[in-house]
Design a protein around this motif. Sequence first.
Motif, mmCIF file in Angstrom:
data_model
loop_
_atom_site.group_PDB
_atom_site.id
_atom_site.type_symbol
_atom_site.label_atom_id
_atom_site.label_comp_id
_atom_site.label_asym_id
_atom_site.label_seq_id
_atom_site.Cartn_x
_atom_site.Cartn_y
_atom_site.Cartn_z
ATOM 1 N N TYR A 63 15.321 13.333 6.374
ATOM 2 C CA TYR A 63 13.887 13.638 6.196
ATOM 3 C C TYR A 63 13.191 12.545 5.390
ATOM 4 N N SER A 64 13.876 12.039 4.362
ATOM 5 C CA SER A 64 13.283 10.958 3.560
ATOM 6 C C SER A 64 13.069 9.716 4.402
ATOM 7 N N GLU A 67 10.042 10.194 6.455
ATOM 8 C CA GLU A 67 8.821 9.988 5.668
ATOM 9 C C GLU A 67 8.550 8.508 5.445
ATOM 10 N N LEU A 217 17.029 21.570 9.409
ATOM 11 C CA LEU A 217 15.970 20.738 8.828
ATOM 12 C C LEU A 217 14.635 21.092 9.492
ATOM 13 N N LEU A 219 11.047 20.572 10.522
ATOM 14 C CA LEU A 219 10.214 19.384 10.763
ATOM 15 C C LEU A 219 8.812 19.738 11.224
ATOM 16 N N SER A 227 12.704 22.214 14.663
ATOM 17 C CA SER A 227 13.680 21.890 13.633
ATOM 18 C C SER A 227 14.940 21.275 14.235
#
Length: 685
Positions: A63-64, A67, A217, A219, A227
């Motif tokens: 996820y990082s 981003e 996760l 999203l 997800s």
Amino acid sequence: MRIETTFFRSKVARRIFLLFIVCALVPILVLCLISFREISVQTEHDRQIQLKQSSKAEAMAIYSRLELLSSELQIASTFGKLPNSDNDHFLDVRFDKNFEQADFSQQEKQQLLSGKALLKTVPAHNSKSVSLLMVRLLDPHRPMEGMIIGKIMPDYLWDTGSLPVDVDVCVLNQSGTLLSSCNPNSTVSLTKNKIRNSGYFTWESKDAVYDGAYWTLLLRPGFGCPSWTILLSQDQRNATAPLQQFKTTFPLVALLSLWMVLLLSMKQIRRTLVPLEQLREITQEIGVQNFSARVDVHSGDEFEELGKSVNAMAKRLGRQFDAVKTINKIDQAILAAPNREGIIDALLEYMPRLMPCDLFSITTFDSRTNQAISHLAENTPQGFQRHILKSEYLSLDFQQLEMASDWLFMPDSAGLPRFLFPMQKLGYRSFSIFPITVDGKIFAALVYGEISDHMPDTAELQLCRQVSHQLAAAFANVQLIEALEKLNLGTLTALARAIDAKSTWTAGHSERVTNLAIKIGKKMGLPRKDLQILHRGGLLHDIGKIGTPPEILDKPSVLTPDETTTMQEHVNTGLRILEPVPGLREALPIVAQHHEWFDGSGYPNKLAGNEINLFARIFAVADVYDAMTSDRPYRTGLPKIKAIEVIKQKSGTQLDPDVVHNFLELKEISDIIAEQEFVAADFGI
């Protein structure tokens, strides 16, 4: 180490030794067995938890990275290119202006129009795998300008370098499509065992047992797509290998530990506990902010080194804590200061505590006169002594400060700015200068002077820069307040002149009365804030006469009772006009009460004594004096000495005796009285 065995010759010694073996070794062996069982169970439990946490950590890492990719696309949409020309996060980045014709669902378009990135999964060409695309609008408010589309590099997104080599990672989307996989068999087992957003399960494959943990996760909020499930799997043989090795070595370690305890415990307990107790005491002292506490350890080992480190840490923490407190006090003091003088006083008060030096100065520059005024705090045997030095400066000095940006060190007299010459004559050799910029111009400078060639260290420079930034904000705030005050007073003065212009007989009356009232207020020792209230209220005290007919204002004879009532109504009219203005609320009593009499016979509310606001009582004296000495349509103005005599007579009836006393103490009034007394004495009156 040589073990002494001669004591075994004694029966008592052997009996005590055997008793110790029975009483010590048997409990230790039982404890070892219990510990081994507990460790085995706990290790298995920890292994499951670690695998679950690893799946979550890997999900968060993915996820990082998403981003970061979104941020890079946002930068690229602004500057037309990615932050690094050799960017290895995208396989391809392109711009597309056909937003409306793009194959997006309504929900995906809403995601893009909200200014967020869209993550989209598309089948890869000539392959069973999928490609991941990230899309952003160049301008969410103007979608027709197009969008930027980046094809994500899988090696970057699925980077598993932080995981152990024997842990496999699989990623699936909500529909079960495999996005990335090291062990395809684990995904089959996952579809059978997944019942929550995260979990743990085991399965067998090819004569091997695997542990698996997964994490879902989400999203949809951030990237507008379904997800993903992050699955980590590990062969139990690899996972339990350390435990198997532990089973072999644990008994040997336990036996060795027993011998080591027997041989070294008595000696080491005292050697360890004494310094440890000292360290515990100093940490408690530091905890209560006693940073002057020190520990004295001479054990000749790491405890001695730790003691030295703790002492150094306590000293450093003490300095840092004092610096933080001092900077906080400086910040509060200079931001609360109402003017430049207050800022400079606060700075001279606290800066010597923050930075030990021989000389500290805050130098301000006047661009109109090219004059520099240095407010100094000089370190003397009696403490820091303050004084002020004035000097000239050249445009070349400003160029030096502008080129220095935030710090300039002058180790000798070569190229020294002219405004430092007076300090150099005092015997100071090196100077550290921190320019203070307000509205893009050099406004002042923070100066540290040393008799030696001392250069500030990094920590000292950081503190000085922080203070100079605080000063810049404080000076800018004061300049803004001064500009607003000038604008406010200019507006009030213009309004007062407009009021006075309604009648030729009262031209300049409001300003004259206001100036006299301020002089009386200063004589009475009123603070600056109260004088400002007098100033504002004085200029507007007759604003209600806007509603008074001109034929009454300029009538050359005595007013009739009805006309008198109309004239007196100007007080209430003025009050109604000014009441909606919050900034004039404290000045309203001047408007409402300046015609009240000290004995209670005035108007409009018959207030008496201290019921009348002090500002109104001060203003009443000034108003009466100016009215009597000014011409009116029905009479000529009285001589000043005659008006002074009348005011004396009205003290205690119409006017406050204390205010009258201070009025008579004014130099311009006392001079008139003295001149009259001189004339009277000269003529023998």
